[in-house]
Motif scaffolding. Structure first.
Motif, PDB file in Angstrom:
ATOM      1  N   VAL A  92       0.937  -1.309  -0.153  1.00 48.41           N
ATOM      2  CA  VAL A  92       0.113   0.063   0.031  1.00 48.41           C
ATOM      3  C   VAL A  92       0.924   1.261   0.013  1.00 48.41           C
ATOM      4  CG1 VAL A  92      -1.567   1.409   1.392  1.00 48.41           C
ATOM      5  CG2 VAL A  92      -2.084  -0.959   0.977  1.00 48.41           C
ATOM      6  N   GLU A  93       1.775   1.162   0.981  1.00 50.94           N
ATOM      7  CA  GLU A  93       2.850   2.491   0.905  1.00 50.94           C
ATOM      8  C   GLU A  93       3.417   2.589  -0.486  1.00 50.94           C
ATOM      9  OE1 GLU A  93       6.845   3.704   3.378  1.00 50.94           O
ATOM     10  OE2 GLU A  93       5.442   2.359   4.543  1.00 50.94           O
ATOM     11  N   PHE A  94       4.100   1.498  -1.095  1.00 55.45           N
ATOM     12  CA  PHE A  94       4.569   1.594  -2.387  1.00 55.45           C
ATOM     13  C   PHE A  94       3.774   2.249  -3.416  1.00 55.45           C
ATOM     14  CE2 PHE A  94       5.563  -0.089  -6.629  1.00 55.45           C
ATOM     15  CZ  PHE A  94       6.823  -0.053  -6.886  1.00 55.45           C
ATOM     16  N   LEU A  95       2.356   1.759  -3.588  1.00 54.09           N
ATOM     17  CA  LEU A  95       1.432   2.343  -4.498  1.00 54.09           C
ATOM     18  C   LEU A  95       1.046   3.617  -4.221  1.00 54.09           C
ATOM     19  CD1 LEU A  95      -0.872  -0.674  -5.047  1.00 54.09           C
ATOM     20  CD2 LEU A  95       0.928  -0.091  -6.527  1.00 54.09           C
ATOM     21  N   ALA A  96       1.040   4.007  -2.903  1.00 55.71           N
ATOM     22  CA  ALA A  96       0.734   5.442  -2.656  1.00 55.71           C
ATOM     23  C   ALA A  96       1.683   6.477  -3.186  1.00 55.71           C
ATOM     24  CB  ALA A  96       0.409   5.500  -1.104  1.00 55.71           C
ATOM     25  N   LEU A  97       3.021   6.108  -2.895  1.00 56.15           N
ATOM     26  CA  LEU A  97       4.134   6.810  -3.293  1.00 56.15           C
ATOM     27  C   LEU A  97       4.225   6.938  -4.698  1.00 56.15           C
ATOM     28  CD1 LEU A  97       6.628   5.799  -0.732  1.00 56.15           C
ATOM     29  CD2 LEU A  97       5.446   8.065  -0.857  1.00 56.15           C
ATOM     30  N   HIS A  98       3.950   5.740  -5.364  1.00 58.92           N
ATOM     31  CA  HIS A  98       4.030   5.684  -7.088  1.00 58.92           C
ATOM     32  C   HIS A  98       2.816   6.522  -7.404  1.00 58.92           C
ATOM     33  CE1 HIS A  98       4.306   4.300 -11.019  1.00 58.92           C
ATOM     34  NE2 HIS A  98       3.040   4.334 -11.072  1.00 58.92           N
ATOM     35  N   VAL A 106      -4.199  10.808  -3.960  1.00 57.14           N
ATOM     36  CA  VAL A 106      -4.490   9.707  -3.147  1.00 57.14           C
ATOM     37  C   VAL A 106      -4.802   9.767  -1.921  1.00 57.14           C
ATOM     38  CG1 VAL A 106      -3.256   7.479  -2.905  1.00 57.14           C
ATOM     39  CG2 VAL A 106      -2.391   8.954  -4.472  1.00 57.14           C
ATOM     40  N   GLY A 107      -5.923   8.778  -1.544  1.00 59.57           N
ATOM     41  CA  GLY A 107      -6.411   8.358  -0.194  1.00 59.57           C
ATOM     42  C   GLY A 107      -6.175   6.874   0.038  1.00 59.57           C
ATOM     43  N   ASN A 146       4.617   7.281   7.847  1.00 57.55           N
ATOM     44  CA  ASN A 146       5.326   7.132   6.620  1.00 57.55           C
ATOM     45  C   ASN A 146       4.955   7.830   5.547  1.00 57.55           C
ATOM     46  OD1 ASN A 146       6.898   5.324   8.367  1.00 57.55           O
ATOM     47  ND2 ASN A 146       6.381   3.561   7.244  1.00 57.55           N
ATOM     48  N   LEU A 147       3.760   8.509   5.295  1.00 55.13           N
ATOM     49  CA  LEU A 147       3.438   8.977   4.121  1.00 55.13           C
ATOM     50  C   LEU A 147       2.826  10.432   4.405  1.00 55.13           C
ATOM     51  CD1 LEU A 147       1.212   6.260   2.724  1.00 55.13           C
ATOM     52  CD2 LEU A 147       3.389   6.817   1.877  1.00 55.13           C
ATOM     53  N   ASN A 148       3.179  11.411   3.594  1.00 50.50           N
ATOM     54  CA  ASN A 148       2.733  12.811   3.513  1.00 50.50           C
ATOM     55  C   ASN A 148       1.876  13.096   2.376  1.00 50.50           C
ATOM     56  OD1 ASN A 148       4.733  13.418   5.686  1.00 50.50           O
ATOM     57  ND2 ASN A 148       6.163  13.242   4.198  1.00 50.50           N
ATOM     58  N   SER A 149       0.740  13.952   3.018  1.00 52.07           N
ATOM     59  CA  SER A 149      -0.111  14.635   1.947  1.00 52.07           C
ATOM     60  C   SER A 149      -1.101  13.659   1.548  1.00 52.07           C
ATOM     61  CB  SER A 149       0.517  15.380   0.890  1.00 52.07           C
ATOM     62  OG  SER A 149       1.191  16.509   1.377  1.00 52.07           O
ATOM     63  N   ILE A 150      -1.346  12.453   2.408  1.00 48.07           N
ATOM     64  CA  ILE A 150      -2.187  11.288   1.956  1.00 48.07           C
ATOM     65  C   ILE A 150      -3.220  11.125   3.154  1.00 48.07           C
ATOM     66  CG2 ILE A 150      -2.435   8.940   1.441  1.00 48.07           C
ATOM     67  CD1 ILE A 150       0.150   8.992  -0.071  1.00 48.07           C
ATOM     68  N   ASP A 172      -8.165  11.557  -6.721  1.00 46.01           N
ATOM     69  CA  ASP A 172      -8.301  10.781  -7.919  1.00 46.01           C
ATOM     70  C   ASP A 172      -8.395   9.222  -7.901  1.00 46.01           C
ATOM     71  OD1 ASP A 172      -7.771  13.120  -9.699  1.00 46.01           O
ATOM     72  OD2 ASP A 172      -5.894  13.168  -8.415  1.00 46.01           O
ATOM     73  N   VAL A 173      -7.813   8.907  -6.715  1.00 44.76           N
ATOM     74  CA  VAL A 173      -7.872   7.401  -6.422  1.00 44.76           C
ATOM     75  C   VAL A 173      -7.622   6.973  -4.907  1.00 44.76           C
ATOM     76  CG1 VAL A 173      -5.345   7.293  -6.769  1.00 44.76           C
ATOM     77  CG2 VAL A 173      -6.646   5.102  -6.966  1.00 44.76           C
ATOM     78  N   ILE A 174      -8.434   5.880  -4.622  1.00 45.63           N
ATOM     79  CA  ILE A 174      -8.474   5.503  -3.413  1.00 45.63           C
ATOM     80  C   ILE A 174      -7.713   3.891  -3.191  1.00 45.63           C
ATOM     81  CG2 ILE A 174      -9.707   4.424  -1.216  1.00 45.63           C
ATOM     82  CD1 ILE A 174     -11.838   6.611  -1.738  1.00 45.63           C
ATOM     83  N   ILE A 175      -7.047   3.909  -2.260  1.00 46.44           N
ATOM     84  CA  ILE A 175      -6.265   2.547  -2.321  1.00 46.44           C
ATOM     85  C   ILE A 175      -7.137   1.772  -0.945  1.00 46.44           C
ATOM     86  CG2 ILE A 175      -4.393   1.142  -1.767  1.00 46.44           C
ATOM     87  CD1 ILE A 175      -2.675   3.426  -2.749  1.00 46.44           C
ATOM     88  N   ILE A 176      -7.455   0.729  -0.902  1.00 44.59           N
ATOM     89  CA  ILE A 176      -8.163  -0.122   0.088  1.00 44.59           C
ATOM     90  C   ILE A 176      -7.229  -1.087   0.622  1.00 44.59           C
ATOM     91  CG2 ILE A 176     -10.137  -1.424   0.585  1.00 44.59           C
ATOM     92  CD1 ILE A 176     -11.563  -1.120  -2.025  1.00 44.59           C
TER      93      ILE A 176
END
Length: 376
Positions: A92-98, A106-107, A146-150, A172-176
Motif C-alpha cells: 500500500v505504501e509503495f503504491l501510494a508513493l507511486h 491519493v487516499g 510514513n506518508l505525507n499529504s495522503i 483521484d484514487v483510493i487504495i483499499i
C-alpha cells in the motif's frame, strides 16, 4: 567389591531413569499429536461451514444478487486470500508513493485492526498526524507516519469509509488496504498478494488452515503478486496450484532499508548489526519471515519472542523480553515498524530498534504499468 557393585547399581538406575524419561517424552509427544488430530477433526465441520458460506456469498455477488456500491473516484484494492503476513502494508505504501509521483491525489482506507475506537474515523488529513496508534490500529497509524499529504480513514465498512474520505478530500484514487473480500465496494483494480511461504497445509479453509475463501476466488483478481520470494522458497507449489488461474502474476522481494529506527526516531545503520547478538520481537502474520529477513543482514539471532498478529504489548511483555534478551547477551532488540509503534514507553536497558523494509517488484515496471493504465 562393594564400591564396584555400587557403581554398577548406579549405572543401572541411571539407565532406568533415562529410559523412563525417554518414554515420558515420547508419551508427551504422542498425546500432543493426538490432541492436535482431535482438534482438527472437531474443526472440520466449522471449516466446511465457513467455506460453504463464503462460496455462497461469492456466488450471490457474481450473479448480481448483492448490490455493489461505487465511489466517485478510482479504487485500487490490495488484499490477500489468507490471513495476514503477505505484505499488504508495505505494498500500500509503495503504491501510494507511486501514485503521488505521477501527480495523483491519493487516499487510503483501512479497517484499522486492533483499534479501540468504533465507526468511521479520520486518521490523518495528510498533514496533521496522530501521536498514538490506539484509536486507529497499528497499520493505519504506521502509514500515517510514513506518508505525507495522503489522507487516511479507518472503518469496518469500506464503503462508508470511502464516502467519508471522498466527501472531505478531492481524490483521484483510493487504495483499499485489505479489500479483496469486501465485495460490496466496486474497485477498478483488484491486486491479491500471496506469501511465497504458503503451502498445502496452510491452504485449507479457516479455521483448519489460513484460507479466507476457496482458491478459485483468485479468478476475480486483476493481478497476483507472490511476495517475499527472496525470503521463502515455495514458488513451485504456488505455480502448480495456480497454473489454471488465468491471471497475470509477478514476484516481489522484501529488502531491509539501510537504516533502523528507534522509538524516539533515532537511527542506526544496519551495518552495525553484523555479527552482533540480536534478540527479535514480533507480533505479525509472518514471524518466521521477519527472522529470515534479519538474518540476511548478517546478524546473530540469539532468541525471538513471537506474538499473534496485531497483539497489543503490555509493559510486562516488554520487561520479560528485556530480561530474556539479557540472558542471551543481546546487544540489540530488533522489532518491526508495525510493532514499534505499539511498544509502551519504558526505559529499556537493551536498545530497541525497528527494521524498516521496502518492496521491489519483478518484472520491473509491470506493477506501475498496471496502475498507470487506469488513468489513460
Amino acid at each position: 567389591m562393594v564400591s564396584h557393585c555400587s557403581l554398577i547399581l548406579n549405572m543401572i538406575l541411571r539407565h532406568v531413569k533415562n529410559y523412563s524419561l525417554m518414554r515420558w517424552i515420547k508419551l508427551r509427544v504422542r498425546i500432543k499429536n493426538m490432541l492436535k488430530t482431535t482438534l482438527r477433526l472437531l474443526l472440520y465441520p466449522l471449516s466446511f461451514l465457513y467455506g460453504l458460506i463464503t462460496t455462497l456469498r461469492n456466488y450471490l455477488y457474481d450473479t448480481n444478487n448483492f448490490n455493489v456500491n461505487k465511489l466517485p473516484c478510482k479504487v485500487i484494492s490490495i488484499g490477500n486470500i489468507t490471513t495476514g503476513g503477505s505484505g499488504k502494508t508495505p505494498t500500500v505504501e509503495f503504491l501510494a508513493l507511486h501514485l503521488q509521483s505521477i501527480g495523483k491525489n491519493v487516499g487510503i482506507i483501512s479497517r484499522g485492526y486492533g483499534r479501540s475506537s468504533k465507526h468511521v474515523k479520520l486518521v490523518t488529513d495528510g498533514i496533521d498526524k496522530p501521536n498514538s496508534w490506539e484509536q486507529y490500529g497499528d497499520e493505519a497509524f504506521l502509514l500515517s507516519q510514513n506518508l505525507n499529504s495522503i489522507p487516511i480513514v479507518v472503518g469496518e465498512s469500506k464503503y462508508e469509509a470511502g464516502l467519508r474520505i471522498t466527501s472531505e478530500f478531492d481524490l483521484d484514487v483510493i487504495i483499499i488496504d485489505d479489500g479483496f473480500q469486501h465485495r460490496s465496494l466496486h474497485r477498478d483494480l483488484d491486486i491479491v498478494l500471496i506469501n511465497s511461504k504458503d503451502n498445502k497445509r496452510t491452504h485449507k479453509i479457516l479455521p483448519i488452515g489460513n484460507l479466507r475463501e476457496r482458491i478459485n476466488g483468485l479468478k476475480r483478481a486483476d493481478l497476483i503478486i507472490y511476495t517475499k520470494t527472496n525470503v521463502h522458497n515455495n514458488l513451485g507449489y504456488l505455480n502448480r496450484l495456480l497454473k489454471n488461474v488465468n491471471v497475470e502474476k509477478i514476484n516481489s522481494v522484501l529488502e531491509p532499508k539501510s537504516m533502523l529506527i528507534g522509538k524516539d526516531k533515532q537511527e542506526i545503520d544496519k551495518a552495525n548489526l553484523k555479527s552482533k547478538n540480536i534478540y527479535l520481537l514480533s507480533a505479525i502474520g509472518d514471524n518466521k519471515g521477519f527472522k529470515k529477513t534479519v538474518e540476511k543482514i548478517g546478524a546473530n539471532i540469539v532468541g525471538q519472542s513471537k506474538f499473534l498478529d496485531h497483539y497489543k504489548f503490555k509493559t510486562s511483555d516488554l520487561q520479560k523480553v528485556q530480561n530474556d534478551a539479557k540472558k542471551f547477551s543481546a546487544n540489540y532488540i530488533i522489532t518491526t515498524e508495525k510493532d514499534l509503534v505499539k511498544i509502551p514507553d519504558i526505559n529499556p536497558k537493551i536498545p530497541v530498534y525497528a527494521l524498516k523494509t521496502k518492496m521491489h517488484f519483478s518484472p520491473d515496471n509491470k506493477l506501475e504499468d498496471k496502475i498507470n493504465s487506469l488513468f489513460i
